[in-house]
Design an enzyme around this catalytic site. Sequence first.
Site, PDB file in Angstrom:
ATOM      1  N   GLU A 100      -1.552   3.716  -5.772  1.00 43.06           N
ATOM      2  CA  GLU A 100      -0.178   4.058  -5.403  1.00 43.06           C
ATOM      3  C   GLU A 100       0.533   4.869  -6.477  1.00 43.06           C
ATOM      4  O   GLU A 100       1.251   5.826  -6.178  1.00 43.06           O
ATOM      5  CB  GLU A 100       0.619   2.797  -5.085  1.00 43.06           C
ATOM      6  CG  GLU A 100       0.356   2.202  -3.712  1.00 43.06           C
ATOM      7  CD  GLU A 100      -0.944   1.431  -3.613  1.00 43.06           C
ATOM      8  OE1 GLU A 100      -1.624   1.257  -4.666  1.00 43.06           O
ATOM      9  OE2 GLU A 100      -1.296   0.994  -2.510  1.00 43.06           O
ATOM     10  N   HIS A 169       1.955  -8.837   1.797  1.00 42.94           N
ATOM     11  CA  HIS A 169       2.177  -7.779   2.785  1.00 42.94           C
ATOM     12  C   HIS A 169       3.498  -7.966   3.533  1.00 42.94           C
ATOM     13  O   HIS A 169       3.778  -7.245   4.490  1.00 42.94           O
ATOM     14  CB  HIS A 169       1.049  -7.763   3.818  1.00 42.94           C
ATOM     15  CG  HIS A 169      -0.265  -7.284   3.283  1.00 42.94           C
ATOM     16  ND1 HIS A 169      -1.014  -8.017   2.397  1.00 42.94           N
ATOM     17  CD2 HIS A 169      -0.958  -6.138   3.505  1.00 42.94           C
ATOM     18  CE1 HIS A 169      -2.125  -7.362   2.110  1.00 42.94           C
ATOM     19  NE2 HIS A 169      -2.109  -6.213   2.765  1.00 42.94           N
TER      20      HIS A 169
END
Length: 217
Positions: A100, A169
Amino acid sequence: MQMAFANRVKLPLATRPTAPRLRGAGPCSRGALQVAAAAKKGELFMWQALREGLDEEMSSDPTVCIMGEDVGHYGGSYKVTLDLYKKYGDLRVLDTPICENGFMGVGVGAAMTGLRPVVEGMNMGFLLLAFNQISNNCGMLHYTSGGQYSTPLVIRGPGGVGRQLGAEHSQRLESYFQSIPGVQLVAVSTVRNSKALFKSAIRSNNPVIFFEHVLLY
């Protein structure tokens, strides 16, 4: 922050969508049946509205591109980029490694040099790994460069609690990012405003973090 969890909207006959075959979904899978049923009723799911908005902006502006994990041949984890690589090629629909902070830095650099990248976070919870690039680079470059650079960048992706998602998540990170100067936040709630706000975010000359809830797709 209150969000209306309406995830479909009626469309005029002329713009009713077809039902694309979901990759990995068999002819009788639940997902494929839901898409087919919605198309038959003239309804649009939110992932389809986001895909439609992205497709329109990429068609009208060659500087718009998208990058992220599995956005290319797989079509994105929620199918927002389904088959767009066939139309725009692998450079404008760029699959990235699972890193990321790396691909966020690539997106910021692309925006500085004249492109309008959309960076997809497979899950917004993982954007904490790119927090330095978002806060110290993306949000502040226009100011720290004395106006020499702008970063017309959209960072989008799903977040929030959902079906069968683990704790890492299921986060909503608006409160993390709202304190960063120079970054605009958008949290969409319906099909209609998701497409309109997405197109506006892509056209903006400011960096925008675009939050989508996993239960709305």
